[in-house]
Design an enzyme around this catalytic site. Structure first.
Site, PDB file in Angstrom:
ATOM      1  N   ARG A  26       0.831  -1.206   0.000  1.00  0.00           N
ATOM      2  CA  ARG A  26       0.000   0.000   0.000  1.00  0.00           C
ATOM      3  C   ARG A  26       0.865   1.255   0.000  1.00  0.00           C
ATOM      4  O   ARG A  26       0.545   2.235  -0.684  1.00  0.00           O
ATOM      5  CB  ARG A  26      -0.953  -0.033   1.204  1.00  0.00           C
ATOM      6  CG  ARG A  26      -2.073  -1.067   0.990  1.00  0.00           C
ATOM      7  CD  ARG A  26      -2.718  -1.497   2.283  1.00  0.00           C
ATOM      8  NE  ARG A  26      -3.892  -2.340   2.106  1.00  0.00           N
ATOM      9  CZ  ARG A  26      -3.865  -3.661   1.836  1.00  0.00           C
ATOM     10  NH1 ARG A  26      -2.700  -4.288   1.707  1.00  0.00           N
ATOM     11  NH2 ARG A  26      -4.979  -4.342   1.714  1.00  0.00           N
ATOM     12  N   SER A 163     -12.910  -9.399   2.567  1.00  0.00           N
ATOM     13  CA  SER A 163     -11.608  -9.454   1.907  1.00  0.00           C
ATOM     14  C   SER A 163     -11.021  -8.058   1.777  1.00  0.00           C
ATOM     15  O   SER A 163     -11.618  -7.175   1.150  1.00  0.00           O
ATOM     16  CB  SER A 163     -11.755 -10.080   0.515  1.00  0.00           C
ATOM     17  OG  SER A 163     -10.656  -9.724  -0.290  1.00  0.00           O
ATOM     18  N   GLN A 165      -8.456  -7.336   0.069  1.00  0.00           N
ATOM     19  CA  GLN A 165      -8.022  -7.092  -1.311  1.00  0.00           C
ATOM     20  C   GLN A 165      -9.191  -6.555  -2.127  1.00  0.00           C
ATOM     21  O   GLN A 165      -9.028  -5.617  -2.908  1.00  0.00           O
ATOM     22  CB  GLN A 165      -7.470  -8.380  -1.924  1.00  0.00           C
ATOM     23  CG  GLN A 165      -6.172  -8.797  -1.242  1.00  0.00           C
ATOM     24  CD  GLN A 165      -5.550 -10.042  -1.845  1.00  0.00           C
ATOM     25  OE1 GLN A 165      -6.162 -10.713  -2.667  1.00  0.00           O
ATOM     26  NE2 GLN A 165      -4.346 -10.349  -1.438  1.00  0.00           N
ATOM     27  N   ASP A 310      -4.195 -15.460   7.223  1.00  0.00           N
ATOM     28  CA  ASP A 310      -2.903 -15.943   6.695  1.00  0.00           C
ATOM     29  C   ASP A 310      -2.147 -16.810   7.703  1.00  0.00           C
ATOM     30  O   ASP A 310      -1.186 -17.485   7.340  1.00  0.00           O
ATOM     31  CB  ASP A 310      -2.020 -14.761   6.285  1.00  0.00           C
ATOM     32  CG  ASP A 310      -2.551 -14.061   5.030  1.00  0.00           C
ATOM     33  OD1 ASP A 310      -3.350 -14.683   4.298  1.00  0.00           O
ATOM     34  OD2 ASP A 310      -2.165 -12.907   4.792  1.00  0.00           O
ATOM     35  N   LYS A 337      -6.029 -19.304  -1.913  1.00  0.00           N
ATOM     36  CA  LYS A 337      -4.786 -18.559  -1.661  1.00  0.00           C
ATOM     37  C   LYS A 337      -3.696 -19.047  -2.621  1.00  0.00           C
ATOM     38  O   LYS A 337      -4.003 -19.675  -3.627  1.00  0.00           O
ATOM     39  CB  LYS A 337      -4.377 -18.715  -0.196  1.00  0.00           C
ATOM     40  CG  LYS A 337      -5.390 -18.133   0.779  1.00  0.00           C
ATOM     41  CD  LYS A 337      -5.448 -16.613   0.693  1.00  0.00           C
ATOM     42  CE  LYS A 337      -6.501 -16.040   1.616  1.00  0.00           C
ATOM     43  NZ  LYS A 337      -6.673 -14.597   1.453  1.00  0.00           N
TER      44      LYS A 337
END
Ligand code: S3P
Length: 424
Positions: A26, A163, A165, A310, A337
């Site tokens: 980012r 999410s 993303q 994760d 993933k």
């Protein structure tokens, strides 16, 4: 690179956890959208973040390394048409966030990726971007995709997935879209985009799981990237399961949307002490002292899943060393993933001697089990599978071999070096 791991002696000492991958992506991308120069310090040197850095260079942004730890992103001119396809490598974050940036530009671009990334689902970002007026050519919503720059309009999007993303893709498109963009998600996913947008002066309002963003210009700011709790996770769990261990992990980002792992491991009776809490570039950071503990099984489900998504492969390793039955549910997106992490974790931990069952959306793991080892492990082109199996190897009776361990370089090139510092 194949490596062999033997039963570990107690882990002792203190290490500094390297930069957060999500925040580094980012910092690079958002700085590229300003009209000025920004200094980024302590960024991740993993291959995923380097994919992002290369792409912003291909889009005409100047990147100058001051030294190993600091670089300047000079985005004085607007992004310009890339001469070649933009290679996202193995990185889902690069692909999905860049898609949001590129959809509203005045030029066309093409995103490509490696074999693993080319199998991953992109409908989750393509469908809402199309609702905003984006024009994207794809084959079955997979990479490669071609993005034809268009004028975007703000939308109200209720995401079926929690999410970050997807959220970040829509918010990045929203920066450049007419009107306002409203995004809401079922549970709160990591909020680094929202925090960095606020830090860079965007017109953003956050109300629980709903974010409202008006068309905004980001301002360049200096960003120091804190350590990655997803990298720290391997050391936290190693110290909790290797008898006699007592380590300190410095510089760990403890943003609440990422710290589910600490909450769960504490609920499992893990000894984790949070020290020296501070704020670095709008993100909470602390040092963690972790000691070997008698772990107990728990159930992991619902809103905590995005806060530790994760870390589930390595939490499964901890569960093999916890007394009782650990159940992990609501984690079906693990199948999308870098590898199908449900199937990969089940297959490899089973080989090591764990009592583990795969369900459609998680695992059932019975502990505490002495892992026997004495086998060869595959890492499925997936950095987190590789590192999780390394941690399991530390408590196996006999040595294990992990094939193609170089996949760690995707997020954590310093991994083996740091382990050697607490294991000597
Ligand atoms: C990330 C979000 C998560 C995570 C990934 C990084 C990000 O993916 O698994 O490693 O930086 O936004 P999802 O948002 O798809 O769950």
């Amino acid at each position: 690179m194949d490596i062999t791991i033997e039963k570990s002696k107690p882990l002792k000492g203190s290490i500094i956890i390297p930069a957060d991958k999500s925040i580094t992506h980012r910092a690079f991308m958002f700085s590229a959208l300003t009209k000025g120069k920004a200094k980024i310090s302590d960024f991740s040197k993993g291959a995923d973040c380097m994919s992002t850095l290369n792409i912003i260079k291909q889009l005409g942004v100047n990147v100058e390394f001051l030294n190993e730890k600091e670089l300047i992103i000079d985005a004085c001119n607007a992004l310009r048409s890339p001469k070649e396809a933009l290679d996202c490598g193995n990185s889902g974050t690069t692909t999905r966030l860049m898609a949001g940036i590129l959809a509203g530009q005045h030029f066309n671009s093409k995103l490509t990726g490696d074999i693993s990334l080319s199998k991953r689902p992109m409908k989750r970002v393509i469908a809402p971007l199309e609702m905003m007026g984006a024009k994207i050519k794809h084959n079955d919503y997979k990479l490669p995709i071609e993005i034809f720059g268009s004028n975007l309009n703000g939308i109200k999007y209720i995401s079926p997935l929690a999410s970050a993303q997807v959220k970040s893709c829509i918010l990045l498109a929203g920066l450049n879209a007419d009107g306002q963009t409203i995004f809401s998600e079922p549970y709160k996913s990591r909020n680094h985009t929202e925090l960095m947008f606020e830090y860079m002066g965007a017109d953003i309002t956050i109300n629980n799981n709903t974010i409202t963003l008006k068309k905004s210009q980001l301002n360049p700011v200096e960003i120091t990237v804190c350590g990655d709790i997803s990298s720290a996770a391997f050391f936290i769990i190693a110290a909790l399961i290797v008898p006699g261990s007592d380590i300190i992990l410095r510089n760990v980002g403890i943003n609440e949307t990422r710290s589910g792992i600490i909450d769960i491991l504490k609920a499992m009776n893990g000894s984790i002490e949070i020290q020296n809490e501070r704020v670095i570039s709008n993100e909470k950071v602390a040092d963690l002292r972790v000691k070997y503990s008698d772990l107990k099984a728990v159930t992991i489900e619902g809103s905590i899943i995005p806060r530790l998504i994760d870390e589930i492969p390595v939490i499964a390793v901890a569960a093999t060393q916890a007394e009782g039955t650990t159940i992990i549910k609501d984690a079906q997106d693990l199948r999308n993933k870098e590898a199908d992490r449900i199937s990969a974790v089940k297959t490899e931990l089973f080989k090591l001697g764990a009592d583990i069952e795969e369900t459609q959306d998680g695992f059932i793991i019975n502990g505490k089990k002495q892992l026997k080892g004495d086998c060869e492990i595959e890492c499925y082109n997936d950095h987190r599978i590789a590192m999780s199996c390394y941690v399991a190897g530390l408590v196996c009776k006999k040595p294990i071999k992990i094939n193609e361990f170089q996949w760690v370089n995707i997020s954590f090139p310093e991994f083996l070096n740091l382990f050697s510092l607490i294991n000597s």
